[in-house]
Design a protein around this motif. Structure first.
Motif, short mmCIF file in Angstrom:
data_model
loop_
_atom_site.label_atom_id
_atom_site.label_comp_id
_atom_site.label_asym_id
_atom_site.label_seq_id
_atom_site.Cartn_x
_atom_site.Cartn_y
_atom_site.Cartn_z
N LEU A 1 0.83 -1.21 0.00
CA LEU A 1 0.00 0.00 0.00
C LEU A 1 0.86 1.26 0.00
N ALA A 2 1.92 1.27 0.80
CA ALA A 2 2.80 2.43 0.85
C ALA A 2 3.45 2.67 -0.51
N THR A 3 3.88 1.59 -1.16
CA THR A 3 4.51 1.72 -2.47
C THR A 3 3.52 2.24 -3.51
N LEU A 4 2.30 1.71 -3.49
CA LEU A 4 1.29 2.16 -4.45
C LEU A 4 0.92 3.62 -4.24
N VAL A 5 0.86 4.05 -2.99
CA VAL A 5 0.56 5.47 -2.71
C VAL A 5 1.66 6.35 -3.29
N ALA A 6 2.92 5.94 -3.10
CA ALA A 6 4.04 6.72 -3.65
C ALA A 6 3.97 6.78 -5.17
N ILE A 7 3.61 5.68 -5.80
CA ILE A 7 3.49 5.65 -7.26
C ILE A 7 2.37 6.56 -7.73
N LEU A 8 1.23 6.52 -7.06
CA LEU A 8 0.09 7.35 -7.45
C LEU A 8 0.38 8.83 -7.24
N LEU A 9 1.11 9.16 -6.18
CA LEU A 9 1.48 10.56 -5.96
C LEU A 9 2.36 11.08 -7.09
N TYR A 10 3.23 10.21 -7.59
CA TYR A 10 4.09 10.61 -8.72
C TYR A 10 3.25 10.80 -9.98
N VAL A 11 2.33 9.88 -10.24
CA VAL A 11 1.48 9.97 -11.44
C VAL A 11 0.67 11.26 -11.45
N ALA A 12 0.28 11.72 -10.25
CA ALA A 12 -0.57 12.91 -10.14
C ALA A 12 0.20 14.23 -10.23
N LEU A 13 1.53 14.18 -10.33
CA LEU A 13 2.31 15.42 -10.42
C LEU A 13 2.06 16.13 -11.75
N PRO A 14 2.25 17.45 -11.80
CA PRO A 14 2.18 18.18 -13.08
C PRO A 14 3.20 17.64 -14.07
N ALA A 15 2.90 17.72 -15.35
CA ALA A 15 3.74 17.14 -16.40
C ALA A 15 5.17 17.67 -16.36
N GLN A 16 5.35 18.95 -15.98
CA GLN A 16 6.68 19.54 -16.00
C GLN A 16 7.60 19.01 -14.90
N LEU A 17 7.02 18.24 -13.96
CA LEU A 17 7.82 17.68 -12.87
C LEU A 17 8.08 16.19 -13.04
N LEU A 18 7.71 15.64 -14.20
CA LEU A 18 7.87 14.22 -14.45
C LEU A 18 9.12 13.94 -15.28
N LEU A 19 9.70 12.77 -15.08
CA LEU A 19 10.83 12.33 -15.88
C LEU A 19 10.30 11.49 -17.03
N GLY A 20 10.16 12.08 -18.21
CA GLY A 20 9.65 11.35 -19.36
C GLY A 20 8.14 11.24 -19.34
N PRO A 21 7.57 10.35 -20.17
CA PRO A 21 6.12 10.14 -20.20
C PRO A 21 5.57 9.76 -18.83
N ARG A 22 4.35 10.13 -18.57
CA ARG A 22 3.78 10.02 -17.22
C ARG A 22 3.79 8.60 -16.66
N LEU B 1 13.20 19.44 -10.24
CA LEU B 1 12.43 20.13 -11.28
C LEU B 1 11.48 21.16 -10.67
N LEU B 2 10.98 20.84 -9.50
CA LEU B 2 10.08 21.78 -8.82
C LEU B 2 10.83 23.04 -8.39
N VAL B 3 12.03 22.86 -7.84
CA VAL B 3 12.84 24.00 -7.45
C VAL B 3 13.24 24.81 -8.69
#
Length: 245
Positions: free
Chosen positions: A33-54, A104-106
């Motif tokens: 569950l902790a791992t999946l929450v971390a993954i979902l939080l990354y997926v929900a980030l704005p596109a400009q803060l992602l490494l490559g395709p979402r 990327l956020l900074v």
């Protein structure tokens, strides 16, 4: 003797009955569950803060998670070199991607690419929450050989500890506290204990009741504190300033 008070002989028998190598392993579900929450939080980030395709990194992380669940679907009692490598790789991938998102956020803050203060504030909270989860998972995976070794090996065979919990030194306290100590009850830390360490490190920027012992534990806690400090004092402060302007 007071009614209900355990004698030393009773404590020895209890310790033998719940010997580490005879106990069930730690439950798999909390870590999943902790791992999946971390993954979902990354997926929900704005596109400009992602490494490559979402969905590229999240898909890789899920692929790493699946064989780990297959090896220990309910209780973590088995591991081999491959499963150990996969579990550490999963934590590393999520951790590196989250630190990259923080960078990327900074950068977006400094270059004023993120003009929407509300989305910047939400992204900062997502990165901060992921930071807590991933460092908690890292502490959990590394300390004393990891979750499988901690519950399946005899205490005399455990690797050196990376963290000293209060239960590790409470055996000479008052009885109701000492009975739950590591020495008397064969207590070992679980994922929740390491997540608590991560929360306190991200909020107090220092250890509280649990002390890092090894060089790698101190390095990880320092890294978490610095990243949390950047997030809270710089990024969120900038986002609030944009909202107020």
């Amino acid at each position: 003797m007071e009614p209900g008070r355990k004698t030393p002989e009773h404590r020895v028998k209890a310790s033998e009955r719940f010997a580490r190598h005879e106990r069930r392993g730690e439950a798999r579900l909390p870590a999943v569950l902790a791992t999946l929450v971390a993954i979902l939080l990354y997926v929900a980030l704005p596109a400009q803060l992602l490494l490559g395709p979402r969905f590229v990194l999240p898909a890789l992380e899920v692929l790493l998670l699946i064989p780990l669940i297959a090896v220990n679907p309910r209780r973590m009692t088995r591991q081999n070199r491959v499963s150990r490598t996969l579990s550490l790789a999963l934590v590393a991938v999520i951790g590196v991607s989250n630190l990259a998102s923080l960078g990327l956020l900074v950068h977006a803050m400094v270059t004023k690419q993120a003009s929407n203060g509300g989305s910047l504030l939400l992204a900062a909270l997502q990165v901060w929450a992921t930071n807590i989860i991933i460092f908690g998972l890292a502490f959990w995976e590394l300390d004393r050989g990891g979750p499988v070794v901690r519950t399946q090996a005899d205490r005399c065979d455990l690797p050196l500890a990376d963290f000293r919990f209060s239960q590790d030194e409470n055996d000479d306290a008052i009885e109701e506290v000492a009975d739950g100590s590591a020495r008397r009850s064969d207590w070992v830390p679980t994922l929740m204990d390491y997540l608590y360490v991560s929360v306190t490190d991200s909020t107090a920027f220092s250890p509280t009741d649990t002390m890092p012992l090894s060089t790698r534990a101190k390095a990880l806690m320092s890294m978490e504190s610095v990243s949390a400090l950047i997030t809270t004092l710089l990024v969120i402060a900038h986002a609030v300033g944009v909202l107020d302007s």
